[in-house]
Design a protein around this motif. Sequence first.
Motif, mmCIF file in Angstrom:
data_model
loop_
_atom_site.group_PDB
_atom_site.id
_atom_site.type_symbol
_atom_site.label_atom_id
_atom_site.label_comp_id
_atom_site.label_asym_id
_atom_site.label_seq_id
_atom_site.Cartn_x
_atom_site.Cartn_y
_atom_site.Cartn_z
ATOM 1 N N ILE A 8 24.008 -26.429 13.232
ATOM 2 C CA ILE A 8 25.130 -26.509 12.287
ATOM 3 C C ILE A 8 24.760 -25.796 10.988
ATOM 4 O O ILE A 8 25.552 -25.026 10.434
ATOM 5 C CB ILE A 8 25.525 -27.976 12.034
ATOM 6 C CG1 ILE A 8 26.071 -28.610 13.320
ATOM 7 C CG2 ILE A 8 26.561 -28.074 10.913
ATOM 8 C CD1 ILE A 8 26.283 -30.113 13.237
ATOM 9 N N ALA A 9 23.542 -26.050 10.492
ATOM 10 C CA ALA A 9 23.086 -25.411 9.256
ATOM 11 C C ALA A 9 23.017 -23.897 9.419
ATOM 12 O O ALA A 9 23.430 -23.141 8.530
ATOM 13 C CB ALA A 9 21.717 -25.966 8.868
ATOM 14 N N CYS A 10 22.537 -23.449 10.561
ATOM 15 C CA CYS A 10 22.352 -22.018 10.816
ATOM 16 C C CYS A 10 23.684 -21.271 10.895
ATOM 17 O O CYS A 10 23.837 -20.191 10.326
ATOM 18 C CB CYS A 10 21.555 -21.837 12.107
ATOM 19 S SG CYS A 10 21.361 -20.107 12.610
ATOM 20 N N TYR A 11 24.642 -21.844 11.597
ATOM 21 C CA TYR A 11 25.876 -21.111 11.902
ATOM 22 C C TYR A 11 27.050 -21.427 10.979
ATOM 23 O O TYR A 11 27.954 -20.591 10.834
ATOM 24 C CB TYR A 11 26.293 -21.372 13.355
ATOM 25 C CG TYR A 11 25.316 -20.795 14.353
ATOM 26 C CD1 TYR A 11 25.149 -19.429 14.476
ATOM 27 C CD2 TYR A 11 24.554 -21.625 15.168
ATOM 28 C CE1 TYR A 11 24.246 -18.887 15.375
ATOM 29 C CE2 TYR A 11 23.647 -21.099 16.075
ATOM 30 C CZ TYR A 11 23.495 -19.731 16.168
ATOM 31 O OH TYR A 11 22.592 -19.206 17.065
ATOM 32 N N LEU A 12 27.064 -22.592 10.381
ATOM 33 C CA LEU A 12 28.238 -22.992 9.610
ATOM 34 C C LEU A 12 27.973 -23.193 8.123
ATOM 35 O O LEU A 12 28.908 -23.233 7.328
ATOM 36 C CB LEU A 12 28.837 -24.284 10.191
ATOM 37 C CG LEU A 12 29.295 -24.219 11.653
ATOM 38 C CD1 LEU A 12 29.862 -25.555 12.089
ATOM 39 C CD2 LEU A 12 30.325 -23.113 11.863
ATOM 40 N N GLY A 13 26.714 -23.328 7.749
ATOM 41 C CA GLY A 13 26.382 -23.545 6.343
ATOM 42 C C GLY A 13 26.885 -22.407 5.457
ATOM 43 O O GLY A 13 26.637 -21.237 5.746
ATOM 44 N N GLY A 14 27.596 -22.757 4.392
ATOM 45 C CA GLY A 14 28.076 -21.753 3.448
ATOM 46 C C GLY A 14 29.460 -21.212 3.742
ATOM 47 O O GLY A 14 30.059 -20.520 2.914
ATOM 48 N N LEU A 15 29.995 -21.509 4.902
ATOM 49 C CA LEU A 15 31.347 -21.056 5.258
ATOM 50 C C LEU A 15 32.370 -21.806 4.406
ATOM 51 O O LEU A 15 32.231 -23.008 4.195
ATOM 52 C CB LEU A 15 31.588 -21.339 6.741
ATOM 53 C CG LEU A 15 32.788 -20.696 7.433
ATOM 54 C CD1 LEU A 15 32.606 -19.188 7.529
ATOM 55 C CD2 LEU A 15 32.967 -21.286 8.824
ATOM 56 N N SER A 16 33.369 -21.106 3.907
ATOM 57 C CA SER A 16 34.367 -21.796 3.082
ATOM 58 C C SER A 16 35.250 -22.672 3.972
ATOM 59 O O SER A 16 35.459 -22.374 5.148
ATOM 60 C CB SER A 16 35.222 -20.800 2.303
ATOM 61 O OG SER A 16 36.231 -20.257 3.129
ATOM 62 N N VAL A 17 35.760 -23.733 3.384
ATOM 63 C CA VAL A 17 36.628 -24.659 4.120
ATOM 64 C C VAL A 17 37.848 -23.914 4.661
ATOM 65 O O VAL A 17 38.274 -24.136 5.799
ATOM 66 C CB VAL A 17 37.043 -25.840 3.204
ATOM 67 C CG1 VAL A 17 38.130 -26.679 3.853
ATOM 68 C CG2 VAL A 17 35.831 -26.702 2.878
ATOM 69 N N GLU A 18 38.402 -23.006 3.860
ATOM 70 C CA GLU A 18 39.593 -22.253 4.295
ATOM 71 C C GLU A 18 39.279 -21.349 5.475
ATOM 72 O O GLU A 18 40.060 -21.268 6.435
ATOM 73 C CB GLU A 18 40.158 -21.421 3.136
ATOM 74 C CG GLU A 18 40.819 -22.230 2.054
ATOM 75 C CD GLU A 18 39.820 -22.787 1.034
ATOM 76 O OE1 GLU A 18 38.600 -22.507 1.186
ATOM 77 O OE2 GLU A 18 40.239 -23.510 0.122
ATOM 78 N N GLN A 19 38.152 -20.640 5.397
ATOM 79 C CA GLN A 19 37.745 -19.760 6.506
ATOM 80 C C GLN A 19 37.583 -20.560 7.795
ATOM 81 O O GLN A 19 38.060 -20.151 8.850
ATOM 82 C CB GLN A 19 36.410 -19.080 6.177
ATOM 83 C CG GLN A 19 36.477 -17.930 5.208
ATOM 84 C CD GLN A 19 35.088 -17.398 4.906
ATOM 85 O OE1 GLN A 19 34.161 -18.158 4.606
ATOM 86 N NE2 GLN A 19 34.925 -16.088 4.994
ATOM 87 N N GLU A 20 36.900 -21.684 7.669
ATOM 88 C CA GLU A 20 36.636 -22.487 8.862
ATOM 89 C C GLU A 20 37.933 -23.044 9.432
ATOM 90 O O GLU A 20 38.105 -23.111 10.646
ATOM 91 C CB GLU A 20 35.657 -23.611 8.512
ATOM 92 C CG GLU A 20 35.002 -24.250 9.719
ATOM 93 C CD GLU A 20 35.761 -25.468 10.210
ATOM 94 O OE1 GLU A 20 35.545 -25.866 11.362
ATOM 95 O OE2 GLU A 20 36.555 -26.017 9.425
ATOM 96 N N ARG A 21 38.866 -23.411 8.578
ATOM 97 C CA ARG A 21 40.157 -23.933 9.036
ATOM 98 C C ARG A 21 40.918 -22.863 9.826
ATOM 99 O O ARG A 21 41.548 -23.164 10.846
ATOM 100 C CB ARG A 21 40.976 -24.410 7.843
ATOM 101 C CG ARG A 21 42.212 -25.217 8.236
ATOM 102 C CD ARG A 21 42.978 -25.696 7.012
ATOM 103 N NE ARG A 21 42.213 -26.677 6.248
ATOM 104 C CZ ARG A 21 41.946 -26.565 4.951
ATOM 105 N NH1 ARG A 21 42.360 -25.514 4.269
ATOM 106 N NH2 ARG A 21 41.265 -27.507 4.330
#
Length: 203
Positions: free
Chosen positions: A67-80
Amino acid sequence: MHTNSTQPVLAVFDFDGTLTDRHTFWRYMRYIVGTRSFWLRIIPLLPKMLSVILGITPLMQARLAFIACYLGGLSVEQEREHAKYFISEQLPLWLRPEALRRLQWHQSMGHITALVSNSPENYLIPWGQAAGFDYVCGTRLATAKNKLTGGIAGTNCVEREKVTRLKGCLNNLDDFYIYAYGDSSGDDALLGIANSPFYRNWY
């Protein structure tokens, strides 16, 4: 199909391997970062994966590193946005038709339905709501300052935590006649509270 006709019926479904024919979370991470980047970034994680295989590192602990490697730092909007397209483009390809028919049967009978999974709520909730579930519980990805931190909020929604989260939605589970559907040891606690537990054998 149950003895007490006055008792409300609750049908609880796991997601990965139960409603779908494969695990979805690592595929979600691959979908977000792209296939090439996914495999390049996995190289530093290989010792951690080996440690899991050898029984040294718990799987859920290793999962946090992914999770830290692939998703850390991604904005909430981008991920949504990623979640929205993942739900419409990828998930439909992996759903088990017979599992959906079972869900729809429960819904047609007026049963309360709950989706309880270790997959992240980020795509589980919008998918589950569209599928008509009354309650959806999953692992919660942690956020801070409108970004994913790369961690989780609370506990992975697996094993006893599945029952705990279900109780948080419905309080006294003894009030219900419970059907539970699962496919792995992570569902054992959920199947253990069911009047009619189904472990890979309900279709």
